[in-house]
Scaffold this active site. Structure first.
Site, PDB file in Angstrom:
ATOM      1  N   ASP A  36       0.856  -1.185   0.000  1.00  0.00           N
ATOM      2  CA  ASP A  36       0.000   0.000   0.000  1.00  0.00           C
ATOM      3  C   ASP A  36       0.894   1.238   0.000  1.00  0.00           C
ATOM      4  O   ASP A  36       1.906   1.277   0.712  1.00  0.00           O
ATOM      5  CB  ASP A  36      -0.899  -0.016   1.239  1.00  0.00           C
ATOM      6  CG  ASP A  36      -2.028   0.979   1.157  1.00  0.00           C
ATOM      7  OD1 ASP A  36      -1.752   2.205   1.069  1.00  0.00           O
ATOM      8  OD2 ASP A  36      -3.189   0.556   1.194  1.00  0.00           O
ATOM      9  N   ILE A  37       0.530   2.264  -0.774  1.00  0.00           N
ATOM     10  CA  ILE A  37       1.354   3.482  -0.830  1.00  0.00           C
ATOM     11  C   ILE A  37       1.152   4.383   0.386  1.00  0.00           C
ATOM     12  O   ILE A  37       1.927   5.307   0.593  1.00  0.00           O
ATOM     13  CB  ILE A  37       1.128   4.280  -2.133  1.00  0.00           C
ATOM     14  CG1 ILE A  37      -0.326   4.751  -2.242  1.00  0.00           C
ATOM     15  CG2 ILE A  37       1.550   3.471  -3.344  1.00  0.00           C
ATOM     16  CD1 ILE A  37      -0.544   5.791  -3.323  1.00  0.00           C
ATOM     17  N   ASN A  91     -12.834  -3.610   2.876  1.00  0.00           N
ATOM     18  CA  ASN A  91     -13.748  -2.486   3.030  1.00  0.00           C
ATOM     19  C   ASN A  91     -14.702  -2.568   1.843  1.00  0.00           C
ATOM     20  O   ASN A  91     -14.271  -2.500   0.696  1.00  0.00           O
ATOM     21  CB  ASN A  91     -12.999  -1.153   3.013  1.00  0.00           C
ATOM     22  CG  ASN A  91     -12.043  -1.027   4.180  1.00  0.00           C
ATOM     23  OD1 ASN A  91     -12.291  -1.558   5.252  1.00  0.00           O
ATOM     24  ND2 ASN A  91     -10.932  -0.349   3.977  1.00  0.00           N
ATOM     25  N   GLY A  97     -15.357   2.818   4.121  1.00  0.00           N
ATOM     26  CA  GLY A  97     -14.033   3.355   3.839  1.00  0.00           C
ATOM     27  C   GLY A  97     -13.414   2.879   2.544  1.00  0.00           C
ATOM     28  O   GLY A  97     -12.248   3.153   2.281  1.00  0.00           O
ATOM     29  N   GLN A  98     -14.176   2.173   1.706  1.00  0.00           N
ATOM     30  CA  GLN A  98     -13.622   1.740   0.425  1.00  0.00           C
ATOM     31  C   GLN A  98     -13.440   2.971  -0.457  1.00  0.00           C
ATOM     32  O   GLN A  98     -14.374   3.739  -0.671  1.00  0.00           O
ATOM     33  CB  GLN A  98     -14.537   0.726  -0.259  1.00  0.00           C
ATOM     34  CG  GLN A  98     -13.956   0.164  -1.536  1.00  0.00           C
ATOM     35  CD  GLN A  98     -14.837  -0.890  -2.208  1.00  0.00           C
ATOM     36  OE1 GLN A  98     -15.954  -1.143  -1.774  1.00  0.00           O
ATOM     37  NE2 GLN A  98     -14.329  -1.484  -3.264  1.00  0.00           N
ATOM     38  N   HIS A 104     -10.430  -5.592  -2.949  1.00  0.00           N
ATOM     39  CA  HIS A 104      -9.064  -5.744  -2.454  1.00  0.00           C
ATOM     40  C   HIS A 104      -9.077  -6.096  -0.976  1.00  0.00           C
ATOM     41  O   HIS A 104      -9.923  -5.645  -0.219  1.00  0.00           O
ATOM     42  CB  HIS A 104      -8.219  -4.498  -2.724  1.00  0.00           C
ATOM     43  CG  HIS A 104      -8.756  -3.216  -2.164  1.00  0.00           C
ATOM     44  ND1 HIS A 104      -9.825  -2.557  -2.719  1.00  0.00           N
ATOM     45  CD2 HIS A 104      -8.355  -2.474  -1.121  1.00  0.00           C
ATOM     46  CE1 HIS A 104     -10.056  -1.444  -2.031  1.00  0.00           C
ATOM     47  NE2 HIS A 104      -9.178  -1.374  -1.044  1.00  0.00           N
ATOM     48  N   LEU A 105      -8.118  -6.926  -0.623  1.00  0.00           N
ATOM     49  CA  LEU A 105      -7.952  -7.394   0.746  1.00  0.00           C
ATOM     50  C   LEU A 105      -6.707  -6.742   1.321  1.00  0.00           C
ATOM     51  O   LEU A 105      -5.631  -6.813   0.724  1.00  0.00           O
ATOM     52  CB  LEU A 105      -7.799  -8.919   0.744  1.00  0.00           C
ATOM     53  CG  LEU A 105      -7.499  -9.598   2.068  1.00  0.00           C
ATOM     54  CD1 LEU A 105      -8.615  -9.359   3.075  1.00  0.00           C
ATOM     55  CD2 LEU A 105      -7.282 -11.091   1.855  1.00  0.00           C
ATOM     56  N   HIS A 106      -6.854  -6.103   2.486  1.00  0.00           N
ATOM     57  CA  HIS A 106      -5.718  -5.512   3.190  1.00  0.00           C
ATOM     58  C   HIS A 106      -5.102  -6.571   4.094  1.00  0.00           C
ATOM     59  O   HIS A 106      -5.815  -7.228   4.858  1.00  0.00           O
ATOM     60  CB  HIS A 106      -6.179  -4.345   4.078  1.00  0.00           C
ATOM     61  CG  HIS A 106      -6.770  -3.202   3.336  1.00  0.00           C
ATOM     62  ND1 HIS A 106      -6.061  -2.052   3.059  1.00  0.00           N
ATOM     63  CD2 HIS A 106      -8.010  -3.013   2.810  1.00  0.00           C
ATOM     64  CE1 HIS A 106      -6.836  -1.202   2.410  1.00  0.00           C
ATOM     65  NE2 HIS A 106      -8.031  -1.770   2.244  1.00  0.00           N
TER      66      HIS A 106
END
Length: 118
Positions: A36-37, A91, A97-98, A104-106
């Site tokens: 993640d950036i 999310n 909060g998406q 996508h999975l954090h």
């Protein structure tokens, strides 16, 4: 590979197409994982399907085996990163909060993670 289309306006589809660079940490035929950036933990990796699906629910409905592969990839990433414990989060929807509407999975870890988050 997934037959799901890609969205030319989607940030993650553009990463998949190689138009935007990403620090890839893991990939398979069906998923791509990259850092993640704007990390929220020392390890913060996003795992995405190669096909465009708006959120986790849409992915699970359209491609349940690919949805499961995101979890398998997350476990492998945690192992590779040496995480003793980690958090997985989807999310789904703006209210949750998406901000990028590509499933996508954090994968978060590398420090104590409090609950509830945020």
């Amino acid at each position: 590979m997934s037959d799901a289309p890609r969205d030319p306006d989607c940030l993650f589809c553009r990463i998949l197409a190689g138009e935007i660079p990403a620090e890839v940490v893991h990939e398979t035929e069906h998923v791509l994982a990259f850092r993640d950036i704007a990390p929220q933990a020392p390890t913060h990796v996003l795992v995405i399907p190669r096909g465009h699906h708006e959120n986790a629910a849409a992915l699970a409905a359209a491609e349940p085996l690919v949805a499961a592969e995101l979890l398998t990839a997350a476990a492998e990433i945690a192992r590779l990163e040496g995480l003793a414990g980690y958090r997985l989060a989807f999310n789904t929807g703006a209210e949750a909060g998406q901000t990028v509407f590509h499933a996508h999975l954090h994968v978060l870890g590398g420090r104590d993670l409090t609950w509830p988050p945020g």
